[in-house]
Scaffold this motif. Structure first.
Motif, PDB file in Angstrom:
ATOM      1  N   UNK A 517      53.131  46.478  41.997  1.00 54.25           N
ATOM      2  CA  UNK A 517      53.509  45.345  41.138  1.00 54.25           C
ATOM      3  C   UNK A 517      53.292  43.995  41.793  1.00 54.25           C
ATOM      4  N   UNK A 518      52.788  43.987  43.025  1.00 52.57           N
ATOM      5  CA  UNK A 518      52.746  42.710  43.757  1.00 52.57           C
ATOM      6  C   UNK A 518      51.768  41.721  43.145  1.00 52.57           C
ATOM      7  N   UNK A 519      50.815  42.191  42.323  1.00 49.39           N
ATOM      8  CA  UNK A 519      49.871  41.272  41.699  1.00 49.39           C
ATOM      9  C   UNK A 519      50.303  40.876  40.292  1.00 49.39           C
ATOM     10  N   UNK A 520      51.500  41.332  39.855  1.00 49.96           N
ATOM     11  CA  UNK A 520      51.983  40.968  38.532  1.00 49.96           C
ATOM     12  C   UNK A 520      52.411  39.501  38.512  1.00 49.96           C
ATOM     13  N   UNK A 521      52.094  38.771  37.427  1.00 51.36           N
ATOM     14  CA  UNK A 521      52.584  37.395  37.317  1.00 51.36           C
ATOM     15  C   UNK A 521      54.112  37.364  37.312  1.00 51.36           C
ATOM     16  N   UNK A 522      54.658  36.429  38.060  1.00 55.28           N
ATOM     17  CA  UNK A 522      56.100  36.167  38.132  1.00 55.28           C
ATOM     18  C   UNK A 522      56.888  37.269  38.807  1.00 55.28           C
ATOM     19  N   UNK A 536      47.536  34.890  41.183  1.00 55.26           N
ATOM     20  CA  UNK A 536      46.408  33.967  41.193  1.00 55.26           C
ATOM     21  C   UNK A 536      45.261  34.534  42.014  1.00 55.26           C
ATOM     22  N   UNK A 537      45.584  35.068  43.183  1.00 53.15           N
ATOM     23  CA  UNK A 537      44.544  35.671  44.034  1.00 53.15           C
ATOM     24  C   UNK A 537      43.822  36.777  43.279  1.00 53.15           C
ATOM     25  N   UNK A 538      44.577  37.625  42.632  1.00 52.11           N
ATOM     26  CA  UNK A 538      43.986  38.741  41.900  1.00 52.11           C
ATOM     27  C   UNK A 538      43.011  38.232  40.842  1.00 52.11           C
ATOM     28  N   UNK A 539      43.458  37.241  40.062  1.00 52.07           N
ATOM     29  CA  UNK A 539      42.618  36.736  38.982  1.00 52.07           C
ATOM     30  C   UNK A 539      41.369  36.042  39.527  1.00 52.07           C
ATOM     31  N   UNK A 540      41.528  35.266  40.585  1.00 54.18           N
ATOM     32  CA  UNK A 540      40.378  34.563  41.159  1.00 54.18           C
ATOM     33  C   UNK A 540      39.344  35.558  41.665  1.00 54.18           C
ATOM     34  N   UNK A 541      39.788  36.535  42.413  1.00 49.37           N
ATOM     35  CA  UNK A 541      38.844  37.507  42.983  1.00 49.37           C
ATOM     36  C   UNK A 541      38.149  38.288  41.876  1.00 49.37           C
ATOM     37  N   UNK A 542      38.892  38.672  40.830  1.00 56.79           N
ATOM     38  CA  UNK A 542      38.274  39.398  39.721  1.00 56.79           C
ATOM     39  C   UNK A 542      37.222  38.550  39.025  1.00 56.79           C
ATOM     40  N   UNK A 543      37.504  37.257  38.876  1.00 61.80           N
ATOM     41  CA  UNK A 543      36.535  36.383  38.213  1.00 61.80           C
ATOM     42  C   UNK A 543      35.348  36.061  39.107  1.00 61.80           C
ATOM     43  N   UNK A 544      35.435  36.379  40.376  1.00 64.64           N
ATOM     44  CA  UNK A 544      34.287  36.280  41.287  1.00 64.64           C
ATOM     45  C   UNK A 544      33.548  37.616  41.378  1.00 64.64           C
ATOM     46  N   UNK A 546      34.744  40.391  42.325  1.00 68.58           N
ATOM     47  CA  UNK A 546      35.151  41.070  43.550  1.00 68.58           C
ATOM     48  C   UNK A 546      36.361  41.946  43.315  1.00 68.58           C
ATOM     49  N   UNK A 547      36.993  42.319  44.401  1.00 69.91           N
ATOM     50  CA  UNK A 547      38.154  43.208  44.312  1.00 69.91           C
ATOM     51  C   UNK A 547      39.099  42.881  45.462  1.00 69.91           C
ATOM     52  N   UNK A 548      40.394  42.992  45.192  1.00 64.29           N
ATOM     53  CA  UNK A 548      41.403  42.780  46.218  1.00 64.29           C
ATOM     54  C   UNK A 548      42.230  44.049  46.343  1.00 64.29           C
ATOM     55  N   UNK A 549      42.402  44.509  47.565  1.00 64.15           N
ATOM     56  CA  UNK A 549      43.152  45.731  47.831  1.00 64.15           C
ATOM     57  C   UNK A 549      44.205  45.452  48.892  1.00 64.15           C
ATOM     58  N   UNK A 550      45.254  46.258  48.881  1.00 66.93           N
ATOM     59  CA  UNK A 550      46.305  46.114  49.878  1.00 66.93           C
ATOM     60  C   UNK A 550      46.639  47.487  50.449  1.00 66.93           C
ATOM     61  N   UNK A 559      47.831  44.944  55.201  1.00 67.80           N
ATOM     62  CA  UNK A 559      46.479  44.414  55.315  1.00 67.80           C
ATOM     63  C   UNK A 559      45.941  44.171  53.917  1.00 67.80           C
ATOM     64  N   UNK A 560      45.517  42.948  53.653  1.00 66.23           N
ATOM     65  CA  UNK A 560      44.868  42.597  52.394  1.00 66.23           C
ATOM     66  C   UNK A 560      43.366  42.517  52.637  1.00 66.23           C
ATOM     67  N   UNK A 561      42.600  43.201  51.808  1.00 68.97           N
ATOM     68  CA  UNK A 561      41.141  43.182  51.896  1.00 68.97           C
ATOM     69  C   UNK A 561      40.579  42.590  50.615  1.00 68.97           C
TER      70      UNK A 561
END
Length: 711
Positions: A517-522, A536-544, A546-550, A559-561
């Motif tokens: 749930x850490x990428x959920x808004x609020x 915000x990080x999740x949305x930015x990376x998706x719109x690039x 890309x992908x964000x993993x933890x 570790x965030x990748x």
């Protein structure tokens, strides 16, 4: 008492006695024993079938002295025989309609009945077949065939099957069934035969029949495990081997819990043994949600599972079958879809806030920019204003957090090496903190196409999270590396080249129950957190793209990748040009619902020689513009805000201006970039666009770029 002494003629009737009965009596008196069936019309009862018998009555000298006559009502037997004949007719009709050969034998394998297909298979009539042995009719043999299914069915008292080849070269698939009487004795045999002449097809059919279960298990995509009632593994199919990491040879005979190690995804507590649950309930069961399988090599896979009892012909449970599938990727995609839906639900709200906030920033930003130009002689004031503008640039960038949640948050990408951006932003975040940073950034990091402000936000948020995870201080590791992702491992990403930006800390870690749930808004665990940073990080990376993993273990840090697509373009190093010199004449119309935005724009344009015409909405802008033209003034340009609450906005107004004077250059302005006008202004009648808040440099660059000799 009434009939003793009467004659047969008296009882039956003279005419009928004479024609029907007297001939039989005469034959019987002559010594003949008669039996026959006759239909008699009984008064009040209708016609009934009777079986009549006439027996000569002889004295001690064997002389016929009389006749014993008796009759039995056989009407019901006749009806049953008729029903039987009808049933036989229907049976023959059905069995003669099938293309499969059907024959019925006695226990000596003599043919008692055969259908039309059986007769056609040997070119004989059914009558010609009756009485012949099956091996004589079909195989021209004098004794039964070796491994004959019919003979085995007779010996084994059960269904048997097999194949045989007839002398004409045809091959047959045969099934034999014993027929039992009520006492359990075999009284006959039924054989079904199918012509499977193609030898290769026959062999494949035989192989498929013999290995039907194995082939089926190997072919399906779901994992299948079968156990006995003690929970010991018997079979693993190929999919189960791939999912669990155990082979059939390794798993056979081991307890299910050794191979099928399942825990709750969030609590990590062991799940109940599904075999035990099936055996206890005797019913089909399904695993609860969030069931995770720990494979032999320690990998974790989310699975969906069901278990069912295996029962014999008597309904007794003899084992358990588990069917399961790896839903890790599916669950991840569903989570991403839910995440995207959550972000999209904030789009309208975030876009509107960003628009209003950018308008406010536009006024403050413009005033500071102009104050800086007027304070060149006061070094102290200039220094403060420079710092204010520098800080304000970061405030401007923060509005991108809101735009990220809207459709207008699309990145404005430029090709560059993110190594410099990473170092600068990490250093800025950690300045004055008790956190040290170790960098692992090679020199050959591939370039990426990215929005500098948005990716800067990602770096800031991830590093701040790592910092806050270690309140007593410590070290974080920031690394960049080139990664090539193959198609089979791409997952949500497209196969290709990527740059992976990683931040590792040694903090408290993320509990398993909230890591999803850490990428959920609020969603936040911080007392003063707003819950927008990682979203915000999740949305930015998706719109690039890309992908964000933890990755995290409680007490061992996280570790965030972040994976960003590598670019095949070359990085072009350019120095920031000076503010272009703009000297113009004529009237510039500035339309905006905020008076300070109009005032700031006017203050920027007046020193360049323009006369400013301010309007609050489209209706007012058209009136002022028409009057200025009628007064003989030259309209050099118009800058129109796209969104005017309660009034006519820029998209409508530009069309009206073109009707008044088609050659006026019109520019679109907005603090909210959802509208496609900002990306493709010329398609909507504008010459160019400028995003609020803007500085004098950006405004002059746009005018210089588009007005030519007019500016």
């Amino acid at each position: 008492e009434q009939i003793v002494g009467s004659t047969a003629a008296d009882l039956i009737g003279g005419e009928r006695f004479k024609n029907k009965v007297k001939p039989h009596l005469d034959r019987c008196m002559a010594g003949e024993h008669l039996r026959y069936e006759i239909q008699i019309d009984f008064p009040g009862e209708g016609k009934r079938w009777m079986r009549m018998e006439y027996v000569p009555f002889r004295d001690e000298n064997e002389t016929v002295t009389g006749v014993v006559s008796h009759g039995i009502d056989i009407t019901e037997r006749k009806q049953m025989e008729e029903a039987l004949r009808e049933s036989e007719y229907r049976k023959n009709l059905i069995l003669n309609s099938t293309s499969e050969m059907v024959a019925y034998y006695d226990t000596d394998l003599r043919i008692l009945w055969a259908n039309r297909a059986a007769a056609q298979s040997v070119g004989k009539s059914v009558e010609e077949m009756i009485g012949g042995h099956c091996y004589e009719i079909w195989h021209q043999r004098t004794e039964p065939c070796p491994d004959c299914p019919i003979l085995r069915a007779l010996d084994q008292k059960t269904e048997c099957e097999g194949t045989c080849e007839t002398p004409d070269g045809r091959e047959w698939y045969l099934r034999g069934y014993p027929v039992f009487d009520d006492a359990g004795n075999i009284v006959g045999l039924v054989e079904f035969g199918q012509d499977i002449t193609e030898k290769q097809e026959t062999r494949r059919a035989i192989a498929a029949e013999k290995e039907r279960l194995a082939v089926t298990l190997r072919s399906i995509g779901d994992g299948v495990i079968t156990t006995d009632t003690a929970g010991m593994i018997i079979i693993l199919n190929k999919a189960a081997e791939n999912i669990t990491g155990w082979t059939q040879e390794q798993a056979a005979g081991k307890p299910l819990t050794t191979v099928f190690n399942i825990v709750n995804e969030f609590t990590r507590k062991p799940c109940a043994n599904p075999v035990q649950k099936v055996l206890e309930t005797g019913r089909i069961i399904e695993l609860s949600n969030h069931t995770m399988l720990i494979t032999r090599n320690g990998d974790e896979r989310i699975i969906a599972d069901s278990g069912a009892p295996i029962k014999d012909d008597n309904g007794i449970t003899i084992g358990v079958v588990l069917v399961f599938r790896d839903t890790t990727e599916k669950q991840r995609l569903l989570d991403q879809m839910r995440q995207t839906d959550k972000l999209d639900s904030l789009g309208v709200l975030a876009g509107g806030i960003a628009h209003d906030f950018n308008n406010l920033l536009g006024g403050i930003f413009g005033y500071l920019d102009m104050a800086r130009e007027c304070s060149t002689e006061n070094k102290t004031a200039s220094g403060y204003l420079d710092k204010a503008l520098s800080t304000f640039n970061r405030a401007k960038d923060l509005t991108q957090q809101l735009l990220t949640f809207s459709k207008g948050g699309a990145p404005v990408r430029k090709t560059g090496n993110i190594a410099t951006l990473v170092r600068e932003n990490v250093s800025f975040v950690l300045v004055g903190s008790n956190i040290a940073c170790d960098y692992d950034i090679p020199e050959n990091v591939w370039p990426c196409d990215y929005d500098e402000n948005q990716i800067g936000q990602v770096v800031d948020n991830i590093v701040m999270n790592a910092q806050q995870a270690m309140p007593m201080g410590g070290r974080i590791i920031v690394s960049l590396r080139n990664v090539e992702i193959a198609e089979e491992k791409a997952g949500e990403l497209r196969p290709g080249k990527y740059v992976c930006f990683s931040v590792s800390d040694k903090g408290v870690g993320i509990p398993p129950e909230i890591i999803g749930r850490i990428f959920d808004p609020f969603f936040t665990t911080k007392q003063k957190g707003g819950g927008l940073g990682l979203a915000t990080c999740y949305s930015i990376v998706r719109k690039h793209d890309g992908e964000i993993k933890v990755e995290s273990s409680p007490g061992k840090g996280a570790t965030f990748n972040i994976y960003l697509p590598a670019s095949d373009k070359h990085i072009i190093q350019t120095a920031q040009p000076p503010i272009p010199s703009v000297k113009g004449t004529g009237v510039v119309l500035v339309m905006d619902d905020e008076d300070f935005v109009r005032e700031v724009a006017g203050a920027m344009l007046k020193p360049a020689g323009f006369e400013i015409l301010e309007a609050e909405n489209g209706e007012q802008a058209l009136r002022f513009l028409t009057k200025a033209i009628n007064d003989g003034k030259t309209i050099t340009a118009a800058i129109l805000d796209l969104t005017i609450p309660g009034g006519k906005g820029g998209k409508e107004t530009v069309l009206e201006i073109q009707k008044v004077q088609s050659d006026i250059p019109v520019f679109a302005s907005s603090g909210y970039s959802e509208d496609p006008v900002m990306a493709r202004p010329r398609e909507f009648g504008f010459v160019d666009s400028i995003r609020k808040p803007y500085r004098k440099r950006e405004l002059y660059e746009m005018l210089s770029r588009n007005l030519g000799s007019r500016a």
